[in-house]
Design a protein around this motif. Structure first.
Motif, short mmCIF file in Angstrom:
data_model
loop_
_atom_site.label_atom_id
_atom_site.label_comp_id
_atom_site.label_asym_id
_atom_site.label_seq_id
_atom_site.Cartn_x
_atom_site.Cartn_y
_atom_site.Cartn_z
N HIS A 253 0.69 -1.17 0.01
CA HIS A 253 0.00 -0.09 -0.09
C HIS A 253 0.88 1.13 0.13
O HIS A 253 1.72 1.27 0.76
N PRO A 254 0.66 2.37 -0.87
CA PRO A 254 1.11 3.61 -0.82
C PRO A 254 1.48 4.15 0.81
O PRO A 254 2.69 4.62 0.68
N CYS A 291 -11.27 5.86 -1.58
CA CYS A 291 -9.95 5.55 -0.83
C CYS A 291 -9.68 6.95 0.16
O CYS A 291 -9.25 7.95 -0.29
N PHE A 293 -6.98 7.40 1.58
CA PHE A 293 -5.61 7.85 1.38
C PHE A 293 -5.40 8.99 0.26
O PHE A 293 -4.36 9.32 -0.07
N ARG A 294 -6.32 8.98 -0.65
CA ARG A 294 -6.13 9.50 -1.92
C ARG A 294 -5.52 10.78 -1.94
O ARG A 294 -4.91 11.43 -2.58
N CYS A 297 -2.02 10.59 -1.63
CA CYS A 297 -1.01 9.84 -2.26
C CYS A 297 -0.62 9.94 -3.42
O CYS A 297 -1.08 10.38 -4.48
N ALA A 300 -2.22 8.51 -6.71
CA ALA A 300 -3.63 9.05 -6.92
C ALA A 300 -3.79 9.13 -8.54
O ALA A 300 -3.12 9.96 -9.03
N GLU A 306 -10.77 7.28 -7.45
CA GLU A 306 -10.58 6.88 -6.20
C GLU A 306 -11.56 7.39 -5.12
O GLU A 306 -11.71 6.73 -4.25
N ILE A 309 -14.12 4.61 -5.11
CA ILE A 309 -13.75 3.09 -4.69
C ILE A 309 -14.48 2.90 -3.32
O ILE A 309 -14.54 3.67 -2.63
N CYS A 325 -7.48 -0.52 -3.16
CA CYS A 325 -6.82 0.42 -4.03
C CYS A 325 -5.54 -0.02 -4.43
O CYS A 325 -5.29 0.14 -5.77
N CYS A 329 -5.03 0.27 -8.29
CA CYS A 329 -4.37 1.43 -8.93
C CYS A 329 -2.95 1.84 -8.34
O CYS A 329 -2.31 2.54 -8.71
S1 SF4 Z 1 -6.71 3.74 -4.35
FE1 SF4 Z 1 -5.40 5.25 -5.41
S2 SF4 Z 1 -5.17 7.13 -4.27
FE2 SF4 Z 1 -5.78 5.40 -2.74
S3 SF4 Z 1 -4.05 4.37 -2.13
FE3 SF4 Z 1 -4.27 3.17 -3.96
S4 SF4 Z 1 -3.25 4.21 -5.57
FE4 SF4 Z 1 -3.60 5.54 -3.77
#
Ligand code: SF4
Ligand SMILES: Nc1ncnc2c1ncn2[C@@H]1O[C@H](COP(=O)(O)OP(=O)(O)OP(=O)(O)O)[C@@H](O)[C@H]1O
Ligand SMILES: Nc1ncnc2c1ncn2[C@@H]1O[C@H](COP(=O)(O)OP(=O)(O)OP(=O)(O)O)[C@@H](O)[C@H]1O
Ligand code: SF4
Ligand SMILES: [Mg+2]
Ligand SMILES: [Mg+2]
Lengths: 330, 328
Positions: A253-254, A291, A293-294, A297, A300, A306, A309, A325, A329
């Motif tokens: 995860h980012p 998401c 975290f978007r 992130c 993103a 996002e 999502i 996520c 992506c």
């Molecule tokens: S869904 Fe997109 S914004 Fe959210 S953590 Fe994953 S890559 Fe990042």
């Protein structure tokens, strides 16, 4: 495969928030639809952003925070305790089995009580022992397991250093013979040497007493060393969960990646390999849609997909769970 | 040029039921404007007591030695008695970020209210101005929805939020000297990095001097110019951060660095410094570290060493022991 000792199912915990007494009540969702299973005998690590709900989750599991939706079940050897439908007598029983080790060894110990009385207090409050001799016996036993000398028992806490005080807190948490321990930042206040010593002690007691820990910490290198499995929280959600080695060698995860890259290095010349997160830290009072975290992130998408999502963990490798996520992506 | 802060020969003792505890012995440090001095060391080594002495915040059972000096702007703080004098330092020239954030916010008063109040004591501001400054500071330390958080009580914030609120409060008065006692321990590393960057900017902008107490050697490496390593009330090693972390000479400093868990080698066991820190009631005579030092001599000659820092390389100060017997 070993059994679970705690199951957390679709758990949410909200707090009310009111700007002033005239305005409308709002909700802070501190813990948002969380599912975890803690295996018996494991050292379960919980890390994540400040304010993401770690303490709230730990307290909810101990029955110290009100559950808004979902449930927490403690699987004892002979029966289950469902914390949403538990009565007060059962709650008393449960309190003996699940204990908290405090974060701050200075604040947690009453300065006016001797170490013996501090350790004995839970036995007396929970009426576990029937005589002073029995209490003393139990106190001595656990004190020596926690490597406190018997002469220490007569002293007052101020005569002890942070590390020794933390051992006193541990002895106090363990004296009622619990099976499950929540350690919330229990080594954060200690210097690295004492930290190492206390962690070794917790590990050793885990084996001797067959304990299970939920270990909440900001110190990722500590978590990497002691925990078998680690969950990463962000804004009320678990965004990634995996066996420690997997998580630290192959974060998905980012947010986890940013966390791991930000561990400060002790080499003063090695200042910035950190993935710097841009953007405001969002608030649990007003979390981003989709998401969570978007807004920070680095991956993103431009088109903002996002936003829509639906969050939820997916198993990307055996036992390695990542928020959706990351799969679609990341 | 005179230093912003100069501590000379400071001893601090506490009278307790069980006898007199020596918390600090013969500490001398100095700090210039715009510099960050890190203090690291074992729990109970006297880091917080040192900082509280500067603010004159130690409790009534504290005893200072007569020849000790804590000099800020040519005045010896230890000689201050009047409230007016004390007000000049506490929250005025000097601000402190306390180790226990819960203890520094009154439980029954909203955090915003406390921030405004303490700003208005020290600065000629209107309530509105004080509020704007406070909210701006909360935003800068990364507290989202600062306007709403402003109206909450300390217990309603997470540990890390409380800590950031306290940092915001301490910085808002723009002190000359900032005493930061474990300011980032309750923060996750991404926010920690952000808060440290913010603190560095403000330190630079206002040319503050900072004492930064932490047990996190990684944080010290990132923020401090110089570092002092304390053990049982004494400074055992001191110098530029690069030099001390790369070339530690005191057995205690080496032990601390060696105890750091290595994230790149998860199989390595955690290695604490063996033995227990002696109780301050039985402080060892001679070399304070001798009861745990792997290099202590068999014949016990460290018992009679007189402690004191010696400059072993330009800027690198080491407790005498290291010179006599600290060689590997
Ligand atoms: S869904 Fe997109 S914004 Fe959210 S953590 Fe994953 S890559 Fe990042
Ligand atoms: N008693 C309470 N009343 C209102 N809000 C609360 C209360 N306790 C916690 N919260 C809110 O719940 C959210 C999660 O807080 P929590 O203390 O669980 O975070 P945390 O992950 O432990 O953070 P930290 O790492 O900073 O300790 C925060 O937004 C906090 O303000
Ligand atoms: N008011 C007091 N009365 C008696 N002893 C005290 C008092 N305050 C501090 N001490 C003792 O002085 C010593 C130094 O304490 P101090 O709080 O400065 O340690 P520290 O280096 O900040 O440790 P930590 O890393 O655990 O915060 C300790 O042994 C402590 O028990
Ligand atoms: S004087 Fe001796 S005991 Fe003390 S630190 Fe040096 S080598 Fe160790
Ligand atoms: Mg917390
Ligand atoms: Mg301290």
């Amino acid at each position: 495969m070993s059994k679970n000792i705690v199951s957390v199912n679709n758990l949410s915990v909200s707090f009310d928030y009111q700007e002033n007494f005239l305005s409308k009540k709002q909700k802070i969702k501190a813990v948002n639809n969380i599912n975890i299973k803690i295996k018996k005998g494991s050292f379960f690590g919980l890390v994540g952003e400040s304010g993401s709900g770690k303490t709230t989750l730990g307290r909810a599991i101990l029955g110290a925070n009100k559950i808004s939706t979902g449930n927490v079940i403690f699987h004892d050897d002979d029966r289950d305790y469902d914390l949403t439908s538990i009565n007060s007598k059962e709650m008393k029983e449960y309190r003996k089995k699940a204990q908290l080790i405090f974060q701050d060894p200075y604040a947690a110990l009453s300065p006016r009580m001797t170490v013996r009385d501090i350790i004995a207090e839970p036995l007396e409050v929970m009426k576990i022992t029937n005589s002073r001799e029995e209490t003393d016996e139990k106190v001595r036993e656990i004190a020596s397991k926690c490597r406190l000398n018997l002469e220490h028992l007569r002293r007052y806490p101020h005569a002890f250093s942070g590390g020794q005080r933390q051992r006193i807190s541990i002895a106090r948490a363990l004296v009622s013979n619990p099976k499950f321990i929540v350690a919330d930042e229990s080594v954060a206040a200690l210097d690295v040497s004492i930290q190492a010593d206390i962690l070794n002690l917790l590990k050793q007691l885990q084996n001797e007493l067959n304990l299970t820990y939920l270990f909440i910490s900001h110190d990722l290198s500590v978590v990497a060393h002691v925990c078998d499995i680690v969950a990463v929280m962000y804004l009320g959600h678990i965004v990634e969960m995996a066996p420690s080695r997997d998580l630290f060698s192959n974060p998905r995860h980012p947010y986890t990646k940013a966390l791991l890259s930000s561990i400060p290095s002790i080499d003063p010349e090695n200042k910035s390999k950190a993935i710097e997160l841009e953007g405001e830290i969002p608030s649990a009072m007003n979390p981003p849609s989709g998401c969570v975290f978007r807004t920070r992130c680095p991956h993103a998408s431009q088109d903002g997909k996002e936003e829509n999502i639906e969050m939820g963990l997916e198993e990307v490798e055996p036992d390695h769970w990542v928020d959706r996520c990351g799969v679609s992506c990341g | 040029m005179s230093h912003l802060l100069e501590i000379n020969n400071l001893d601090v003792k506490f009278d307790t039921d069980e006898g007199r505890i020596t918390a600090i012995e013969n500490v001398s440090i100095s700090l210039d404007q715009g510099k960050v001095l890190g203090i690291v060391g074992e729990s109970g080594s006297g880091k917080s007591v040192t900082a509280k002495s500067i603010m004159q915040l130690n409790p009534g059972n504290t005893i200072y030695n007569d020849d000790a000096e804590i000099i800020i702007d040519d005045e010896n703080v230890l000689k201050f008695t009047s409230n007016n004098d004390l007000k000049k330092i506490r929250g005025g020239k000097v601000s402190m970020i306390f180790q226990e954030p819960m203890a520094s916010f009154a439980p029954a008063i909203k955090i915003g209210h406390q921030m405004i109040e303490q700003l208005m004591i020290h600065k000629p501001l209107t309530k509105k101005e004080a509020k704007d400054i406070s909210i701006d500071m909360l935003n800068r330390v990364g507290i989202a929805d600062a306007e709403k958080r402003f109206n909450q009580y300390a217990f309603e914030l997470s540990g890390g939020m409380r800590q950031r609120a306290m940092i915001a409060m301490a910085l808002s008065t723009m002190p000359k000297l900032l005493l930061a006692d474990e300011p980032t321990t309750a923060l996750d590393v991404t926010i920690q990095a952000q808060v440290i960057n913010l603190m560095k900017d403000i330190i630079k902008e206002f040319n503050m001097g900072v004492i930064f107490i932490t047990h996190d050697l990684g944080v010290i490496a990132q923020v401090a110019d110089d570092v002092a390593v304390m053990y049982l009330g004494s400074v055992v090693e001191q110098g530029p951060v690069n030099e001390i972390l790369k070339n530690p000479m005191h057995p205690y400093t080496r032990g601390l660095i060696n105890a750091l868990p290595d994230i790149n080698n998860l199989d390595a066991p955690l290695t604490p410094i063996p033995g227990n820190i002696p109780s301050p009631l039985d402080r060892p005579n001679g070399c304070v570290f001798r009861t745990r030092c792997p290099h202590a001599s068999k014949e016990g000659k460290e018992e009679n060493i007189k402690m004191g820092l010696v400059e072993v390389k330009p800027g690198h100060w080491l407790d005498k022991c290291g010179v006599d017997c600290g060689k590997k």
